[in-house]
Design a protein around this motif. Structure first.
Motif, PDB file in Angstrom:
ATOM      1  N   ARG A  25      27.830  56.590  -9.587  1.00  0.00           N
ATOM      2  CA  ARG A  25      28.971  57.089  -8.822  1.00  0.00           C
ATOM      3  C   ARG A  25      30.185  56.177  -8.985  1.00  0.00           C
ATOM      4  NH1 ARG A  25      27.108  55.801  -2.530  1.00  0.00           N
ATOM      5  NH2 ARG A  25      28.085  53.722  -2.418  1.00  0.00           N
ATOM      6  N   THR A  26      29.948  54.874  -9.140  1.00  0.00           N
ATOM      7  CA  THR A  26      31.043  53.932  -9.377  1.00  0.00           C
ATOM      8  C   THR A  26      31.761  54.261 -10.680  1.00  0.00           C
ATOM      9  OG1 THR A  26      29.920  52.178  -8.159  1.00  0.00           O
ATOM     10  CG2 THR A  26      31.622  51.490  -9.707  1.00  0.00           C
ATOM     11  N   ASP A  27      31.015  54.822 -11.626  1.00  0.00           N
ATOM     12  CA  ASP A  27      31.584  55.171 -12.923  1.00  0.00           C
ATOM     13  C   ASP A  27      32.124  56.594 -12.951  1.00  0.00           C
ATOM     14  OD1 ASP A  27      32.187  54.032 -15.402  1.00  0.00           O
ATOM     15  OD2 ASP A  27      30.503  55.003 -16.377  1.00  0.00           O
ATOM     16  N   GLY A  28      32.184  57.227 -11.796  1.00  0.00           N
ATOM     17  CA  GLY A  28      32.748  58.562 -11.719  1.00  0.00           C
ATOM     18  C   GLY A  28      31.812  59.682 -12.095  1.00  0.00           C
ATOM     19  N   VAL A  29      30.505  59.391 -12.116  1.00  0.00           N
ATOM     20  CA  VAL A  29      29.508  60.403 -12.469  1.00  0.00           C
ATOM     21  C   VAL A  29      29.017  61.093 -11.200  1.00  0.00           C
ATOM     22  CG1 VAL A  29      27.280  60.824 -13.583  1.00  0.00           C
ATOM     23  CG2 VAL A  29      28.798  59.027 -14.454  1.00  0.00           C
ATOM     24  N   ARG A  30      28.915  62.385 -11.253  1.00  0.00           N
ATOM     25  CA  ARG A  30      28.327  63.108 -10.132  1.00  0.00           C
ATOM     26  C   ARG A  30      26.817  62.918 -10.151  1.00  0.00           C
ATOM     27  NH1 ARG A  30      28.856  69.531  -8.587  1.00  0.00           N
ATOM     28  NH2 ARG A  30      27.888  69.344  -6.530  1.00  0.00           N
ATOM     29  N   VAL A  31      26.238  62.633  -8.993  1.00  0.00           N
ATOM     30  CA  VAL A  31      24.810  62.321  -8.923  1.00  0.00           C
ATOM     31  C   VAL A  31      24.112  63.246  -7.940  1.00  0.00           C
ATOM     32  CG1 VAL A  31      23.088  60.523  -8.582  1.00  0.00           C
ATOM     33  CG2 VAL A  31      25.388  59.890  -9.327  1.00  0.00           C
TER      34      VAL A  31
END
Length: 282
Positions: A25-31
């Motif tokens: 999530r810190t890298d902008g990925v939806r989890v």
């Protein structure tokens, strides 16, 4: 990296799973954080909690349906099969139902989730979808008194290797993460489990293995301070998911690399004696 990329992570409530969610999530990925208890997932715009007990095929399929409906225009980059349990105790006196539970969660459950999400990865994944399994150096070097756990990780590694070759024609990458000691709450549970194992053992088992089990209690009690941060494993998971050249195996941390090297270099009798000597120090 944009939120058009999504990843499913199982066992996301604590430890390595939670660290992987935070890293992504810190890298902008939806989890999609798959857990048995939805309340254990912190609210975040990029994180969606999904109910999933990996031992339930029905819940695995329902989770795949939930993710499919929630993806929107995003694509599913990959699945991180992280959920797991650790069963220990001397194999001579092990309750066979405990062995079955170990394999059901750590091996069969991982396959159930993978099977449930493979159609979605084929349909809504990139050209090189990823599947990642959280294994352990215990899947290469089996320590005494955690035989069920070691057996499950050896089996998981073999399953992942077969899966990697089966899915290669469709551009899939399959990776396993193999850390040694990681600082997570599992070690607090481990101390409790040692006590439960001792309480359930017959007198003869305590007579034969009591001293060794006390050593295991000491190892479990000190492991939380000695282990690498879960974030280090999360970094390896991120590489497996997004690198242009993901590895088939990730030996995570100095301890894991050292154990793999020494176990391969030494004659097995010498290495076995070394393992027992280190246990007696604890």
């Amino acid at each position: 990296m944009s939120t058009r990329e999504a990843v499913l992570v199982t066992g996301a409530s604590t430890g390595i799973g939670r660290a992987i969610v935070e890293r992504l999530r810190t890298d902008g990925v939806r989890v999609f954080a798959a857990v048995r208890d939805l309340s254990t997932v912190d609210e975040h715009p990029l994180v969606t909690a999904v109910r999933l007990d990996v031992t339930s095929v029905d819940e695995a399929r329902a989770a795949a349906t939930t993710v499919t409906e929630a993806l929107g225009d995003a694509r599913l980059r990959g699945v991180v099969n992280n959920a797991g349990v650790a069963v220990g105790g001397p194999l001579e006196f092990l309750d066979l139902d405990e062995m079955r539970r170990q394999l059901e969660v750590n091996v069969v459950g991982q396959l159930a989730v993978t099977q449930a999400f493979l159609p979605l990865l084929r349909e809504r994944g990139p050209d090189d979808p990823r599947i990642v399994f959280t294994s352990s150096i215990g899947g290469r070097v089996a320590a005494p008194y955690i035989g069920p756990y070691a057996a499950s990780k050896h089996a998981l590694n073999g399953m992942a290797e077969s899966l990697r070759r089966e899915l290669l024609p469709w551009g899939f990458s399959v990776s396993v993460l193999m850390p040694a000691t990681v600082s997570t709450p599992i070690w607090d549970k481990g101390v409790v489990q040692v006590d439960e194992v001792v309480a359930g053992m017959p007198p003869r088992a305590v007579e034969l293995y009591g001293e060794a089990i006390e050593s295991m209690r000491g190892i479990a009690a000190g492991a939380n301070d000695a282990g690498i941060p879960a974030s280090v494993v999360a970094d390896a998971a991120h590489h497996a998911l997004f690198s242009s050249r993901p590895k088939a195996e990730y030996l995570v941390g100095r301890e894991a690399k050292m154990m793999a090297t020494v176990s391969s270099a030494l004659p097995y009798r010498t290495f076995d004696k070394l393992v027992l000597r280190e246990m007696r120090k604890s």
